[in-house]
Design an enzyme around this catalytic site. Structure first.
Site, mmCIF file in Angstrom:
data_model
loop_
_atom_site.group_PDB
_atom_site.id
_atom_site.type_symbol
_atom_site.label_atom_id
_atom_site.label_comp_id
_atom_site.label_asym_id
_atom_site.label_seq_id
_atom_site.Cartn_x
_atom_site.Cartn_y
_atom_site.Cartn_z
ATOM 1 N N SER A 43 -8.991 8.615 37.743
ATOM 2 C CA SER A 43 -8.745 7.341 37.065
ATOM 3 C C SER A 43 -7.633 6.582 37.774
ATOM 4 O O SER A 43 -6.779 7.169 38.440
ATOM 5 C CB SER A 43 -8.350 7.600 35.610
ATOM 6 O OG SER A 43 -7.818 6.437 34.997
ATOM 7 N N GLY A 44 -7.625 5.260 37.611
ATOM 8 C CA GLY A 44 -6.580 4.420 38.199
ATOM 9 C C GLY A 44 -5.404 4.173 37.288
ATOM 10 O O GLY A 44 -4.578 3.296 37.581
ATOM 11 N N GLU A 51 -3.694 20.961 36.459
ATOM 12 C CA GLU A 51 -3.990 21.316 37.845
ATOM 13 C C GLU A 51 -2.725 21.219 38.695
ATOM 14 O O GLU A 51 -1.925 20.298 38.519
ATOM 15 C CB GLU A 51 -5.051 20.372 38.442
ATOM 16 C CG GLU A 51 -6.404 20.410 37.731
ATOM 17 C CD GLU A 51 -7.163 21.705 37.928
ATOM 18 O OE1 GLU A 51 -6.790 22.496 38.829
ATOM 19 O OE2 GLU A 51 -8.131 21.942 37.177
ATOM 20 N N ASP A 64 -5.340 28.061 40.810
ATOM 21 C CA ASP A 64 -4.153 27.281 41.148
ATOM 22 C C ASP A 64 -2.970 27.658 40.258
ATOM 23 O O ASP A 64 -1.815 27.589 40.672
ATOM 24 C CB ASP A 64 -4.444 25.782 41.044
ATOM 25 C CG ASP A 64 -4.875 25.373 39.632
ATOM 26 O OD1 ASP A 64 -5.817 25.988 39.112
ATOM 27 O OD2 ASP A 64 -4.282 24.442 39.083
ATOM 28 N N ARG A 88 -10.143 27.618 28.058
ATOM 29 C CA ARG A 88 -10.263 27.240 29.464
ATOM 30 C C ARG A 88 -11.483 26.378 29.750
ATOM 31 O O ARG A 88 -12.590 26.689 29.308
ATOM 32 C CB ARG A 88 -10.325 28.493 30.345
ATOM 33 C CG ARG A 88 -10.340 28.161 31.842
ATOM 34 C CD ARG A 88 -10.492 29.393 32.693
ATOM 35 N NE ARG A 88 -10.502 29.037 34.115
ATOM 36 C CZ ARG A 88 -11.218 29.656 35.036
ATOM 37 N NH1 ARG A 88 -11.985 30.689 34.709
ATOM 38 N NH2 ARG A 88 -11.176 29.263 36.289
ATOM 39 N N LEU A 89 -11.244 25.299 30.493
ATOM 40 C CA LEU A 89 -12.298 24.520 31.137
ATOM 41 C C LEU A 89 -12.233 24.889 32.613
ATOM 42 O O LEU A 89 -11.273 24.559 33.307
ATOM 43 C CB LEU A 89 -12.058 23.017 30.950
ATOM 44 C CG LEU A 89 -13.104 22.077 31.563
ATOM 45 C CD1 LEU A 89 -14.443 22.220 30.859
ATOM 46 C CD2 LEU A 89 -12.625 20.629 31.497
ATOM 47 N N ILE A 93 -12.414 24.910 36.387
ATOM 48 C CA ILE A 93 -12.477 23.909 37.450
ATOM 49 C C ILE A 93 -12.307 24.554 38.823
ATOM 50 O O ILE A 93 -13.032 24.262 39.761
ATOM 51 C CB ILE A 93 -11.398 22.816 37.249
ATOM 52 C CG1 ILE A 93 -11.571 22.143 35.877
ATOM 53 C CG2 ILE A 93 -11.457 21.792 38.373
ATOM 54 C CD1 ILE A 93 -12.858 21.377 35.692
ATOM 55 N N CYS A 123 -7.210 22.934 30.436
ATOM 56 C CA CYS A 123 -7.386 23.815 29.289
ATOM 57 C C CYS A 123 -6.619 23.249 28.102
ATOM 58 O O CYS A 123 -6.087 22.155 28.135
ATOM 59 C CB CYS A 123 -6.862 25.218 29.589
ATOM 60 S SG CYS A 123 -7.322 25.889 31.193
ATOM 61 N N ILE A 174 -18.030 0.819 32.220
ATOM 62 C CA ILE A 174 -18.406 0.464 30.862
ATOM 63 C C ILE A 174 -18.308 -1.044 30.691
ATOM 64 O O ILE A 174 -17.421 -1.695 31.271
ATOM 65 C CB ILE A 174 -17.509 1.191 29.832
ATOM 66 C CG1 ILE A 174 -18.018 0.964 28.411
ATOM 67 C CG2 ILE A 174 -16.055 0.783 29.975
ATOM 68 C CD1 ILE A 174 -17.345 1.860 27.376
#
Length: 642
Positions: free
Chosen positions: A363-364, A76, A99, A49-50, A52, A2, A287
């Site tokens: 992601s790394g 999260e 959460d 808020r997104l 999840i 969020c 990409i």
């Protein structure tokens, strides 16, 4: 995931709800699914808020049963199920499956130390109505950003600086005290911010406001003690277990999830471990670039395809060209602050591409810092060998190196660039040698570039980071400096801002704090062995990834911007740094600007980073200082290269 924001008024007057709405409107992209706020007299908190986890029931702000604690949280909490079960065993009752709700009850049970129990990426604001106390905080590594504004009347906070600009009496002004540090490093390190009067809350920091008093403190730091009594095989086993657990924990989601895949060691490891824990093919996104030699050096698509085939992923690719210039104003508006790292462009493009399918991406990011993946980590190794040379030979080599051509976008010239950089720093102390590798422009040259000496200011974030890094292990000392500067304020900041620009949650399992603590305790000789970067990590992944991925040549996740500035984007460079533009801003010495451009064009230096730093500062200024619409600025920039 969020965006949060809020206000605490020192004068005791009630916060106006419309102020919270205005702040939230500025960061709607961070949370397009829902919004909410809570006002209790002098304190108001809000969020976008997104959704999840607990899509239907996770509306924020969240409150406890009697309404004495209120919370907004961005990010999260990966161990929320374990914490929830423990708290339920103590009699706490949960209203939702979110959460974030564990923070409310954990704070009630353990006080401010509750943050030490959290495994996650987060920033939060908690209003304790009983104590009339506001507590805000940020996760250990600084994965999620948090900006703070404080004056005589109020303390305000937000996930993005632009939300604070929505407040009455706040206008966008350049913070001249950080300009020199920005030009030195290519980003603004916390607690600094490019906006005057606004600062970034540092990672692993809590800030409390109670009875009108503000207190701020650090709750976690990297461990300094090196564990030297474990064998390599024992380290391998520990890393394998923790890597697997970190990825498994961060795959929790009630919406589709995917992964960025460059074909490098870090992203490939994340994808391989995700495949172990998924019954369905992992969605992967890569990409690449089309064009000449420069573009080919940054094109990692063949490696990504190899890994995608190995783990049978549902793989998609996007190929881009230098017309990304039209994106720069939009992206710098989302970034809030200018920077020289072109990874913000590629991160945005691949994020927008992935967002067509998924809401969460892994992601790394972080693997190079944890396990010694950057070439600069070899500086001490080669310096010790270099110092065995006779003095006359070192002098001759240094003289010759100063005259080498340099260009990171050509295979041969990039090797010469690295050799030139090493020779220039080989006689320095380890700290100063490392500074020379990190800097965009030396502090001496920054002083020459700036018109006013006062603009240089006292800020030297690297010096502060070196002073705080007490580790005598040289490699781990470098890691400690990176963890205070480049990692949170460059890599993680651009990762957050560019993914959230398209409402995509990006998780970074290699920065799980338990894995970070494990890596920090690892001796340098095991991390990097005999000039082999990431030795221990690669050994840990030998059963997961093939040799051609483990031992491939490293390439950063950026763009061939330096080559573009000599070709397609040369008109943009010259116009943004033209004499009339530079004079109007009143920051730079035009003669120094002209020399930097000429030296870059002639391959005497690789000026990509400093030129882009100045260009992006000018674009940022047009948007925020001149109060122009990013789309309008984009049209202007496109006309320069038409």
């Amino acid at each position: 995931m969020c965006g949060i924001h809020g206000i605490y008024r020192f004068d005791g007057l009630s916060v106006e709800p419309r102020m919270l709405s205005s702040m939230g409107d500025r960061i709607r992209h961070r949370g397009p699914d829902d919004e909410g706020s809570h006002v209790d007299g002098p304190c108001g908190i809000g969020m976008r808020r997104l959704s999840i986890i607990d899509l239907a029931g996770g509306h924020q702000p969240l409150s406890n049963a009697d309404g004495t604690l209120w919370l907004v949280c961005n990010g999260e909490i990966y161990n929320f199920r374990e914490l929830r079960s423990e708290l339920q065993g103590k009699g706490y009752r949960f209203k939702t499956g979110s959460d974030s709700e564990v923070l409310l009850h954990l704070y009630d049970a353990e006080g401010d130390d509750f943050v030490l129990r959290l495994n996650g990426m987060f920033d939060f604001a908690l209003w304790d109505a009983r104590r009339r106390r506001l507590l805000i905080g940020r996760d250990r590594l600084g994965v999620k950003p948090l900006y703070v504004l404080q004056d005589w009347q109020r303390l305000a906070f937000a996930s993005e600086a632009k939300a604070l600009l929505a407040l009455p009496g706040v206008s966008a002004e350049l913070n001249r005290e950080v300009v020199a540090d920005y030009l030195h490093l290519g980003y603004v390190a916390a607690p600094g911010c490019i906006f005057k009067g606004i600062r970034k809350l540092p990672p692993a920091t809590l800030l409390a406001v109670e009875d009108g008093e503000v207190r701020e403190w650090r709750y976690w730091r990297l461990p300094e003690e090196i564990v030297s009594d474990l064998s390599e095989s024992q380290w391998i086993e520990r890393v394998q277990v923790q890597l697997d657990e970190s990825v498994r924990m961060q795959m929790v989601s009630d919406v589709p999830i995917g992964a960025f895949l460059s074909g490098g060691v870090d992203s490939s490891a994340v994808v391989g471990l995700m495949a172990r824990h998924s019954e369905q093919p992992i969605r992967t996104y890569a990409i690449g670039f089309s064009g000449g030699e420069a573009e080919a050096l940054y094109n990692e698509l063949p490696y990504a395809r190899q890994v995608a085939k190995l783990f049978a992923t549902n793989h998609r690719e996007i190929v881009v060209q230098p017309d990304v210039v039209a994106l720069l104003p939009k992206l710098l508006w989302h970034m809030d602050e200018p920077l020289s790292d072109t990874a913000f462009i590629t991160t945005y493009l691949v994020s927008a591409f992935a967002r067509e399918d998924v809401k969460v991406i892994l992601s790394g990011v972080g693997g190079d810092e944890l396990f010694g993946g950057y070439r600069r980590y070899l500086g001490g190794h080669y310096a010790r060998r270099y110092r065995r040379w006779p003095g006359w030979l070192r002098r001759m080599a240094s003289y010759a190196a100063r005259r080498l051509p340099t260009d990171r976008h050509s295979g041969l010239l990039n090797n010469l660039r690295l050799a030139k950089g090493f020779m220039a720093s080989a006689e320095m102390s380890s700290d100063e040698r490392y500074r020379s590798y990190l800097q965009v422009l030396s502090r001496r040259h920054v002083s020459a570039l700036l018109l006013e000496e006062s603009a240089a200011g006292p800020s030297d974030s690297l010096a502060r980071a070196f002073a705080a890094a007490g580790n005598e292990d040289e490699l781990n000392r470098m890691f400690a400096v990176d963890a205070e500067t480049q990692l949170p304020d460059d890599l993680l900041l651009l990762t957050d801002k560019m993914s959230m620009a398209v409402s995509l949650e990006c998780r970074v399992p290699l920065l799980d704090h338990q894995l970070v603590e494990l890596a920090a305790a690892m001796p340098a000789a095991i991390k990097v062995r005999d000039g082999r970067l990431k030795h221990l990590l690669k050994a840990s992944l030998a059963d997961l990834l093939p040799d051609e991925i483990l031992n491939r040549k490293k390439r950063g996740f950026g763009t061939p911007m330096g080559a573009w500035l000599k070709r397609e984007l040369a008109p943009l460079l010259k116009r943004l740094l033209a004499a009339d533009v530079v004079q109007a801003r009143g920051l730079f010495n035009q003669g120094v600007v002209n020399r930097l451009i000429a030296d870059h064009q002639a391959n005497r230096i690789d000026g990509t980073d400093i030129l882009l730093a100045m260009m992006n500062l000018e674009i940022w200024s047009r948007i925020f200082l001149d109060r122009r619409d990013p789309a309008d600025v984009a049209e202007e920039l496109k006309s320069y290269v038409a």
